[in-house]
Design a protein around this motif. Structure first.
Motif, short mmCIF file in Angstrom:
data_model
loop_
_atom_site.label_atom_id
_atom_site.label_comp_id
_atom_site.label_asym_id
_atom_site.label_seq_id
_atom_site.Cartn_x
_atom_site.Cartn_y
_atom_site.Cartn_z
N VAL A 69 1.34 -1.16 -0.06
CA VAL A 69 0.02 -0.39 0.33
C VAL A 69 1.10 1.18 0.02
CG1 VAL A 69 -1.52 0.81 1.32
CG2 VAL A 69 -1.26 -1.54 1.02
N VAL A 70 0.71 2.21 -1.20
CA VAL A 70 1.03 4.16 -1.36
C VAL A 70 3.04 3.44 -0.99
CG1 VAL A 70 0.76 5.95 -0.25
CG2 VAL A 70 -0.62 4.69 0.05
N ALA A 71 3.78 3.16 0.00
CA ALA A 71 4.18 3.59 0.25
C ALA A 71 5.74 3.12 -0.77
CB ALA A 71 5.26 2.67 1.11
N PRO A 72 5.69 1.48 -1.46
CA PRO A 72 5.66 1.63 -3.02
C PRO A 72 6.27 2.66 -4.42
CG PRO A 72 5.19 -0.48 -2.32
CD PRO A 72 4.85 1.04 -1.21
N LYS A 73 4.74 3.34 -4.34
CA LYS A 73 4.93 4.08 -5.35
C LYS A 73 5.73 5.29 -4.71
CE LYS A 73 0.50 3.23 -6.62
NZ LYS A 73 -0.84 3.00 -6.91
N THR A 74 5.80 5.80 -3.40
CA THR A 74 6.94 6.95 -3.22
C THR A 74 7.81 6.55 -3.12
OG1 THR A 74 4.46 6.99 -1.05
CG2 THR A 74 7.04 8.21 -1.30
N ALA A 75 8.63 5.62 -2.81
CA ALA A 75 9.29 5.19 -3.24
C ALA A 75 10.36 5.14 -4.89
CB ALA A 75 9.80 3.28 -2.53
N LEU A 76 9.18 4.32 -5.81
CA LEU A 76 9.57 5.38 -6.52
C LEU A 76 9.59 5.83 -7.41
CD1 LEU A 76 9.65 4.05 -9.90
CD2 LEU A 76 6.95 3.75 -10.05
N ALA A 95 -7.53 9.75 -2.50
CA ALA A 95 -6.97 9.99 -1.39
C ALA A 95 -5.74 9.35 -0.47
CB ALA A 95 -8.36 9.10 -0.58
N GLU A 96 -4.91 8.23 -2.01
CA GLU A 96 -4.61 7.63 -2.65
C GLU A 96 -3.14 8.49 -2.84
OE1 GLU A 96 -2.79 3.81 -3.82
OE2 GLU A 96 -2.59 4.62 -5.30
N GLY A 97 -3.39 9.34 -3.27
CA GLY A 97 -2.67 10.18 -4.46
C GLY A 97 -2.45 10.88 -3.41
N LYS A 98 -2.98 12.48 -1.99
CA LYS A 98 -2.14 12.70 -1.63
C LYS A 98 -1.50 12.31 -0.66
CE LYS A 98 -6.98 15.10 -0.49
NZ LYS A 98 -7.17 16.12 0.12
N GLU A 99 -2.07 10.97 -0.46
CA GLU A 99 -0.91 11.06 0.77
C GLU A 99 0.51 10.09 0.13
OE1 GLU A 99 -2.75 7.07 2.68
OE2 GLU A 99 -0.47 6.56 4.05
N VAL A 100 0.51 10.14 -1.21
CA VAL A 100 1.80 9.34 -1.75
C VAL A 100 2.48 10.61 -1.63
CG1 VAL A 100 3.29 9.30 -4.07
CG2 VAL A 100 1.16 7.68 -3.47
N ALA A 101 1.57 11.37 -2.09
CA ALA A 101 2.81 13.24 -2.00
C ALA A 101 3.26 13.62 -1.12
CB ALA A 101 1.38 13.87 -2.59
N GLY A 102 2.48 13.17 0.13
CA GLY A 102 2.76 13.78 1.50
C GLY A 102 3.91 12.76 2.26
N ARG A 103 3.76 11.73 1.49
CA ARG A 103 5.47 11.12 2.30
C ARG A 103 6.32 11.37 0.89
NH1 ARG A 103 3.69 5.38 3.57
NH2 ARG A 103 2.28 5.20 4.84
N LEU A 104 6.60 11.37 -0.01
CA LEU A 104 7.33 12.37 -0.79
C LEU A 104 7.59 12.93 -0.41
CD1 LEU A 104 8.73 11.59 -3.95
CD2 LEU A 104 7.30 13.10 -5.01
N PHE A 147 2.65 18.44 -6.21
CA PHE A 147 1.44 19.41 -6.17
C PHE A 147 0.71 17.95 -6.34
CE2 PHE A 147 4.98 22.33 -8.70
CZ PHE A 147 4.36 23.37 -7.92
N ALA A 148 -0.22 18.16 -5.93
CA ALA A 148 -1.29 17.29 -5.81
C ALA A 148 -2.81 17.73 -6.44
CB ALA A 148 -2.19 16.75 -4.29
N VAL A 149 -3.26 17.74 -7.64
CA VAL A 149 -4.26 18.33 -7.87
C VAL A 149 -5.47 17.56 -8.37
CG1 VAL A 149 -4.74 19.40 -10.56
CG2 VAL A 149 -2.22 18.99 -10.12
N ARG A 150 -6.66 18.73 -8.30
CA ARG A 150 -7.63 17.67 -8.21
C ARG A 150 -8.00 17.22 -9.48
NH1 ARG A 150 -11.23 21.35 -3.84
NH2 ARG A 150 -11.07 20.84 -1.91
N PRO A 151 -9.44 16.14 -9.54
CA PRO A 151 -10.01 15.55 -10.65
C PRO A 151 -10.73 17.09 -11.12
CG PRO A 151 -9.93 13.63 -9.37
CD PRO A 151 -9.19 14.97 -8.03
#
Ligand code: FAD
Length: 317
Positions: A69-76, A95-104, A147-151
């Motif tokens: 969940v989520v963390a590998p995308k951040t690592a990538l 929801a997922e995109g914002k979590e990835v963005a925050g972790r990144l 940047f996390a951009v809204r759909p």
């Protein structure tokens, strides 16, 4: 030209519309590179990314990336930020995109702006606040701008291009693999678009009156090819499932058109829909606060107005 990374959202090998929007925005900032996390990058999917302007597609074709969940995308993305030094990273403000963005942002010691409704060269992000009454332009001043951009922030526009492909091997730590996906259950979504991605949303509130009456809202939504939303009063009453709740404790939507029927316009509801491009309110109370926000308002009984509206839409098809 500066490279702009765009994290691809995909389901069963299909690129989601929000990614095409991000690629369209990325082109105004530089040269877009799509980042595909996990298996399933078919020739068709890659052609679609190229069609919307990706000059390059990075592919981490490993089940490990999508099985956790989520963390590998951040690592990538962190790995690519380090190796490619992009001018910006764009993810969808889901929801997922914002979590990835925050972790990144933490991993790369960078600034982040979430819920952007537009991007201009700089790069500068536009956010819309206070019921759409104030637009804020912000710039990241540290690290790689994320940047996390809204759909629905923009309309996807095709471009010409043939994306170069680059395979990426991402090195995952034990921490990156701490949460594993154990099961994926396909939602019966029917013919309606996904709520947060829909270009049109028709929402019903307490004024709808009952679960059965939500059929009126669904009929208008289907006539318009829209998603159905609901206020918390309607979901708490059990008239419509919670997953369709719009607002502070529900989903955030930013469609081209939002129709609010029998919804008073409480601040917590506004929080989830105030950046819609055009808002139409149908309410029998002319003093309802939703009219302060609406571009078009109809004062009257939704049980009369909504079916008439549906009929008119059907006639024009
Ligand atoms: P009401 O406020 O009761 O309004 C109903 C409206 O329908 C009225 O304006 C009335 O004039 C109109 N009406 C009635 N009959 C008709 C008819 N026949 N035709 C036309 N109009 C009619 N709310 C959310 O929506 N989303 C959230 O995520 C959310 N999160 C919250 C979080 C917290 C912490 C709190 C405290 C509250 C939250 N709320 C949320 C609740 C919010 O405060 C409101 O109570 C809720 O939005 C009211 O829903 P409503 O507009 O459907 O109902």
């Amino acid at each position: 030209m500066a490279e702009i990374l765009v994290l691809v959202e995909h389901v069963e090998g299909e690129v989601k519309k929000v990614t095409l929007e991000l690629l369209t925005l990325a082109r105004t900032l530089g040269s877009p590179s799509a980042v595909w996390a996990g298996p399933g990058s078919s020739a068709d999917a890659k052609a679609r990314l190229a069609e919307y302007g990706a000059d390059k597609v990075y592919i981490a074709d490993s089940a490990e990336v999508s099985d956790h969940v989520v963390a590998p995308k951040t690592a990538l993305l962190a790995q690519l930020v380090s190796s490619a030094s992009p001018a910006a990273v764009l993810v969808a403000a889901t929801a997922e995109g914002k979590e990835v963005a925050g972790r990144l942002a933490i991993r790369t010691d960078s600034g982040i702006i979430t819920d952007a409704v537009g991007l201009v060269d700089g790069p500068v992000a536009e956010q819309s606040i206070f019921g759409g009454g104030v637009n804020v332009h912000s710039r990241v001043t540290k690290g790689t701008p994320i940047f996390a951009v809204r759909p629905n922030a923009t309309t996807p526009e095709a471009s010409t291009g043939a994306a170069a492909e680059e395979q990426v091997t991402v090195t995952l730590s034990e921490a990156d693999k701490a949460a594993k996906v154990v099961e994926r259950v396909k939602q019966e979504k029917g013919a309606r678009p996904e709520l947060t991605e829909a270009a049109i949303v028709v929402s019903g509130g307490r004024g709808v009156g009952s679960a059965e009456n939500f059929a009126v809202i669904e009929k208008l939504a289907d006539a318009l090819g829209a998603a159905v939303g609901a206020s918390r009063a309607a979901t708490d009453a059990g008239w419509y499932p919670h997953q369709f709740q719009v607002g502070q404790t529900g989903k955030t939507v930013a469609p081209q058109l939002y129709i609010a029927a029998g919804i008073s316009g409480a601040i917590q509801h506004r929080a989830g829909m105030q950046t819609a491009k055009t808002i139409v309110a149908i309410n029998k109370d002319p003093e309802a606060p939703i009219f302060e926000l609406a571009d078009f308002g109809v004062v009257g009984d939704l049980h009369q107005i909504v079916p008439q509206l549906t009929e008119e839409v059907d006639k024009r098809k």
